[in-house]
Design a protein around this motif. Structure first.
Motif, PDB file in Angstrom:
ATOM      1  N   ALA A   1     -17.448 -27.861 -11.389  1.00 13.37           N
ATOM      2  CA  ALA A   1     -18.520 -28.222 -10.842  1.00 13.37           C
ATOM      3  C   ALA A   1     -18.352 -28.963  -9.263  1.00 13.37           C
ATOM      4  O   ALA A   1     -18.692 -28.586  -8.497  1.00 13.37           O
ATOM      5  CB  ALA A   1     -19.721 -28.757 -11.526  1.00 13.37           C
ATOM      6  N   THR A   2     -17.281 -29.693  -9.555  1.00 15.04           N
ATOM      7  CA  THR A   2     -16.691 -30.669  -8.505  1.00 15.04           C
ATOM      8  C   THR A   2     -16.117 -29.773  -7.429  1.00 15.04           C
ATOM      9  O   THR A   2     -16.547 -29.859  -6.259  1.00 15.04           O
ATOM     10  CB  THR A   2     -16.069 -31.802  -8.710  1.00 15.04           C
ATOM     11  N   ALA A   3     -15.385 -28.782  -7.958  1.00 13.02           N
ATOM     12  CA  ALA A   3     -14.500 -28.148  -6.883  1.00 13.02           C
ATOM     13  C   ALA A   3     -15.584 -27.171  -6.138  1.00 13.02           C
ATOM     14  O   ALA A   3     -15.357 -26.900  -4.925  1.00 13.02           O
ATOM     15  CB  ALA A   3     -13.543 -27.212  -7.749  1.00 13.02           C
ATOM     16  N   VAL A   4     -16.467 -26.525  -7.059  1.00  8.30           N
ATOM     17  CA  VAL A   4     -17.425 -25.592  -6.322  1.00  8.30           C
ATOM     18  C   VAL A   4     -18.226 -26.245  -5.285  1.00  8.30           C
ATOM     19  O   VAL A   4     -18.252 -25.863  -4.374  1.00  8.30           O
ATOM     20  CB  VAL A   4     -18.411 -24.867  -7.389  1.00  8.30           C
ATOM     21  N   ALA A   5     -18.668 -27.538  -5.637  1.00 13.29           N
ATOM     22  CA  ALA A   5     -19.617 -28.298  -4.409  1.00 13.29           C
ATOM     23  C   ALA A   5     -18.928 -28.543  -3.519  1.00 13.29           C
ATOM     24  O   ALA A   5     -19.371 -28.584  -2.551  1.00 13.29           O
ATOM     25  CB  ALA A   5     -20.224 -29.855  -5.442  1.00 13.29           C
TER      26      ALA A   5
ATOM     27  N   LEU B   1     -24.106 -22.591 -17.117  1.00 12.27           N
ATOM     28  CA  LEU B   1     -23.740 -23.334 -15.846  1.00 12.27           C
ATOM     29  C   LEU B   1     -22.269 -23.233 -15.590  1.00 12.27           C
ATOM     30  O   LEU B   1     -21.852 -22.742 -14.652  1.00 12.27           O
ATOM     31  CB  LEU B   1     -24.049 -24.887 -15.769  1.00 12.27           C
ATOM     32  N   LEU B   2     -21.515 -23.542 -16.747  1.00 12.87           N
ATOM     33  CA  LEU B   2     -19.950 -23.424 -16.477  1.00 12.87           C
ATOM     34  C   LEU B   2     -19.724 -21.575 -16.228  1.00 12.87           C
ATOM     35  O   LEU B   2     -18.559 -21.683 -15.230  1.00 12.87           O
ATOM     36  CB  LEU B   2     -19.130 -23.756 -17.537  1.00 12.87           C
ATOM     37  N   THR B   3     -20.193 -21.088 -16.978  1.00 17.03           N
ATOM     38  CA  THR B   3     -19.821 -19.754 -16.432  1.00 17.03           C
ATOM     39  C   THR B   3     -20.179 -19.132 -15.117  1.00 17.03           C
ATOM     40  O   THR B   3     -19.605 -18.471 -14.526  1.00 17.03           O
ATOM     41  CB  THR B   3     -20.043 -18.522 -17.625  1.00 17.03           C
ATOM     42  N   GLY B   4     -21.474 -19.549 -14.755  1.00 17.48           N
ATOM     43  CA  GLY B   4     -22.022 -19.383 -13.739  1.00 17.48           C
ATOM     44  C   GLY B   4     -21.295 -19.749 -12.401  1.00 17.48           C
ATOM     45  O   GLY B   4     -21.192 -19.201 -11.545  1.00 17.48           O
ATOM     46  N   LEU B   5     -20.696 -21.047 -12.693  1.00 17.41           N
ATOM     47  CA  LEU B   5     -19.697 -21.544 -11.633  1.00 17.41           C
ATOM     48  C   LEU B   5     -18.490 -20.655 -11.359  1.00 17.41           C
ATOM     49  O   LEU B   5     -18.220 -20.414 -10.263  1.00 17.41           O
ATOM     50  CB  LEU B   5     -19.487 -22.842 -12.010  1.00 17.41           C
ATOM     51  N   LEU B   6     -18.036 -20.138 -12.473  1.00 15.44           N
ATOM     52  CA  LEU B   6     -16.758 -19.071 -12.453  1.00 15.44           C
ATOM     53  C   LEU B   6     -17.222 -17.903 -11.779  1.00 15.44           C
ATOM     54  O   LEU B   6     -16.439 -17.458 -10.949  1.00 15.44           O
ATOM     55  CB  LEU B   6     -16.287 -19.189 -13.885  1.00 15.44           C
ATOM     56  N   VAL B   7     -18.415 -17.306 -12.104  1.00 17.89           N
ATOM     57  CA  VAL B   7     -18.817 -15.991 -11.481  1.00 17.89           C
ATOM     58  C   VAL B   7     -19.007 -16.323 -10.046  1.00 17.89           C
ATOM     59  O   VAL B   7     -18.500 -15.596  -9.406  1.00 17.89           O
ATOM     60  CB  VAL B   7     -19.827 -15.625 -12.365  1.00 17.89           C
ATOM     61  N   THR B   8     -19.665 -17.412  -9.632  1.00 23.97           N
ATOM     62  CA  THR B   8     -19.907 -17.628  -8.234  1.00 23.97           C
ATOM     63  C   THR B   8     -18.782 -17.663  -7.747  1.00 23.97           C
ATOM     64  O   THR B   8     -18.571 -17.344  -6.431  1.00 23.97           O
ATOM     65  CB  THR B   8     -20.758 -18.905  -8.223  1.00 23.97           C
ATOM     66  N   ALA B   9     -17.769 -18.452  -8.055  1.00 27.35           N
ATOM     67  CA  ALA B   9     -16.235 -18.352  -7.431  1.00 27.35           C
ATOM     68  C   ALA B   9     -15.624 -17.118  -7.386  1.00 27.35           C
ATOM     69  O   ALA B   9     -14.645 -16.767  -6.529  1.00 27.35           O
ATOM     70  CB  ALA B   9     -15.468 -19.507  -8.229  1.00 27.35           C
ATOM     71  N   GLY B  10     -15.974 -16.233  -8.048  1.00 26.59           N
ATOM     72  CA  GLY B  10     -15.424 -14.732  -8.016  1.00 26.59           C
ATOM     73  C   GLY B  10     -16.309 -13.943  -7.249  1.00 26.59           C
ATOM     74  O   GLY B  10     -15.951 -12.699  -7.023  1.00 26.59           O
ATOM     75  N   ASP B  11     -17.337 -14.582  -6.723  1.00 28.41           N
ATOM     76  CA  ASP B  11     -18.281 -13.493  -5.891  1.00 28.41           C
ATOM     77  C   ASP B  11     -17.521 -13.208  -4.719  1.00 28.41           C
ATOM     78  O   ASP B  11     -17.164 -13.916  -3.591  1.00 28.41           O
ATOM     79  CB  ASP B  11     -19.502 -14.240  -5.452  1.00 28.41           C
ATOM     80  N   PRO B  12     -17.641 -11.834  -4.334  1.00 24.78           N
ATOM     81  CA  PRO B  12     -16.547 -11.202  -3.115  1.00 24.78           C
ATOM     82  C   PRO B  12     -17.426 -11.975  -1.864  1.00 24.78           C
ATOM     83  O   PRO B  12     -16.857 -11.911  -0.914  1.00 24.78           O
ATOM     84  CB  PRO B  12     -16.884  -9.997  -3.313  1.00 24.78           C
ATOM     85  N   ALA B  13     -18.626 -12.337  -2.076  1.00 22.10           N
ATOM     86  CA  ALA B  13     -19.411 -12.998  -0.653  1.00 22.10           C
ATOM     87  C   ALA B  13     -19.078 -14.132  -0.588  1.00 22.10           C
ATOM     88  O   ALA B  13     -19.240 -14.756   0.313  1.00 22.10           O
ATOM     89  CB  ALA B  13     -20.989 -12.773  -0.902  1.00 22.10           C
ATOM     90  N   ARG B  14     -18.469 -14.973  -1.401  1.00 22.45           N
ATOM     91  CA  ARG B  14     -17.959 -16.249  -1.311  1.00 22.45           C
ATOM     92  C   ARG B  14     -16.568 -16.615  -1.417  1.00 22.45           C
ATOM     93  O   ARG B  14     -15.940 -17.409  -2.469  1.00 22.45           O
ATOM     94  CB  ARG B  14     -18.889 -17.223  -2.203  1.00 22.45           C
TER      95      ARG B  14
END
Length: 533
Positions: free
Chosen positions: A199-203, A432-445
């Motif tokens: 979470a800290t990394a994504v933020a 939330l943890l899986t959501g963070l990982l999926v968000t990190a893999g989002d091609p738009a991000r």
């Protein structure tokens, strides 16, 4: 690891071959359905290769970064052939652009210590989760796995192991589709331990951008001639020998001495400025080998035993320790100083020299691979300052939550009290943890991709180097989390069909940490062996 006589991709080849050998049987089991995905990945990656990596320090594990991002561990071989990653795991064009920008950051006194502006995507991070012949079909979680069992039947008995204590939660999500494949109390908030660092990394990446750098500077007061060492919040600043790319106090002292010599100055009053951060320096856990007092001016994380990761005795006053080492380097360069004391650089102080950290993308990867608490707390504060919050434990916690909420992540039940996960009052959900990982893999991000590339590789790197000696080595990439009575594991895994899955396993009330780790590893290994469509 430095291999001066070899080019980085040559030095990395044995490590990559080990990983390829580990995952080759999985490709064979996947059969014809997986082979076209590998071929499409190779075609997708090859045109995006700016050039081969430069010679220098080699961290060979980074050559598997493409595997986690794309969802195919076998892509490690493709990445080696195409060479899109440099020795630090970053696309070469991205690093070149970051260097060209020469972003200063580290501003102080009323400013955040970070480069102003919103986060920008990494300019050359390829959206490797798209372009693979269109969208991936939806997953049917009821369809039997290769051994004839649905995914729920595979995971349920493993996650019900007595070693995992009385409270468990789990979630598994297909990264390409975002569909949840498995759910056991995935919305129940539990103590996450070090998986909080995801979470800290994504933020931090969202707030600052992957190219951001932190700057430490030396400034001189025009009226008094006082020399002030100004901490800019760089958690990777080093006072040891060669810096291998990290900002060096020795280099800063050399440049500062040159500037002073040009002015005809041979003796100065030395002070140091730590006003970038506020609030208590000491974490609620108190004096602890897992974390130094949090200061914007710190060298080698205040370690006193020469280590670079893991628990270690720390100095009680990191800023004073760094300033004293800086004074010693100045003396070596012909500048005599007074014993350093705390001060504050005035707005009219003139900067004599600066040193900048590596890009935030590198720092995030180091934090996740080594589960570095000092980096995590620094990034929480930097996120706070960029978000208009005070640079404190409370400010960092509030800023992290706000950033994740802005990203649309499921925050129900989540509660942050630090950036490292050392605080037992932290609460996150498996969802939330899986959501963070999926968000990190989002091609738009693409700017969030270091969250995936920084995860330890099973059997090879970081906190997973001594785990997964079986067939899941090189296939599972995950962040570990351990506190007394708490064991967690969250990351990505390539399944038998070549799909990238995000998972989070959380357990509270454990009594045997090694047995709990083994149980979590068995669950992740089973997930890697399962076909989930």
């Amino acid at each position: 690891m430095v291999v001066p006589e070899l080019r980085p991709w040559q030095a990395a080849r044995p490590q990559v071959e080990r990983i390829a050998n580990a995952v080759r049987p999985r490709l064979a089991r996947a059969g014809a359905a997986a082979r076209p995905r590998v071929a499409r990945l190779a075609r997708a990656l090859r045109p995006r290769t700016p050039r081969l990596p430069r010679p220098g320090a080699v961290r060979t594990w980074q050559y598997t970064a493409g595997a986690a991002t794309a969802g195919l561990a076998l892509a490690a071989g493709v990445v080696t052939a195409a060479g899109p990653w440099d020795a630090n795991g970053q696309r070469t064009a991205e690093r070149d652009r970051a260097v060209a920008l020469e972003q200063p950051g580290g501003a102080d006194h009323g400013r955040s210590g970070t480069t102003a502006g919103t986060a920008r995507p990494a300019p050359s991070a390829a959206p490797v989760l798209v372009g693979l012949d269109g969208p991936v079909a939806a997953v049917d979680t009821k369809k039997a796995a290769p051994d004839g069992k649905p995914l729920s039947d595979v995971l349920k008995p493993l996650l019900g192991a007595p070693a995992l204590g009385g409270t468990r939660a789990a979630a598994v999500v297909d990264v390409a589709t975002g569909k949840r494949l498995y759910d056991t109390d995935a919305d129940e908030a539990l103590t996450p331990a070090s998986t909080t660092k995801i979470a800290t990394a994504v933020a931090a990446l969202s707030a600052l951008g992957p190219d951001h750098r932190f700057t430490t500077r030396a400034a001189i007061e025009g009226d008094t001639g006082e020399l002030v060492l100004v901490g800019g919040g760089d958690p990777t600043l080093t006072a040891r020998g060669r810096s291998d790319g990290w900002a060096s106090l020795r280099d800063l002292a050399a440049h500062t001495a040159q500037a002073l010599h040009r002015r005809g100055i041979r003796k100065v009053t030395l002070s140091y400025d730590t006003t970038l951060y506020s609030g208590p320096q000491l974490h609620p856990i108190g004096v602890n080998d897992n974390l130094a007092p949090v200061s914007p001016l710190i060298a080698d994380e205040g370690r006193t035993d020469g280590s670079s990761s893991g628990p270690a005795p720390r100095v009680s006053d990191p800023a004073k320790d760094a300033a004293s080492k800086f004074a010693a380097f100045l003396k070596d360069a012909g500048i005599t100083t007074t014993p350093p004391g705390p001060s504050k650089a005035g707005t009219r102080a003139q900067t004599l020299a600066t040193v900048a950290s590596p890009p935030l993308s590198d720092i995030v990867e180091r934090m996740l691979t080594n589960s570095d608490n000092d980096i995590a707390e620094a990034l929480a504060r930097q996120t706070a300052l960029t978000s208009g919050q005070p640079g404190s434990f409370a400010g960092g916690a509030k800023a992290i939550a706000a950033r994740l909420t802005k990203l649309g992540l499921p925050m129900s039940g989540a509660s942050f009290h630090d950036g490292s996960g050392l605080d037992r009052d932290d609460r996150l959900t498996a969802g939330l943890l899986t959501g963070l990982l999926v968000t990190a893999g989002d091609p738009a991000r693409p700017g969030l991709r270091p969250v995936l590339t920084g995860l330890p590789v099973a059997g090879f790197t970081g906190t997973l180097a001594d785990r997964y000696t079986d067939s899941a080595a090189g296939v599972v990439r995950a962040k570990t989390g351990t506190l007394t009575g708490v064991n967690t594991l969250a990351g990505t895994v390539v399944d038998a069909d070549g799909r990238l899955l995000a998972f989070a396993f959380m357990a509270s009330g454990t009594t045997d940490p090694l047995a709990a780790e083994s149980a979590l590893d068995k669950a992740a290994t089973a997930l890697a062996s399962c076909g989930c469509r």
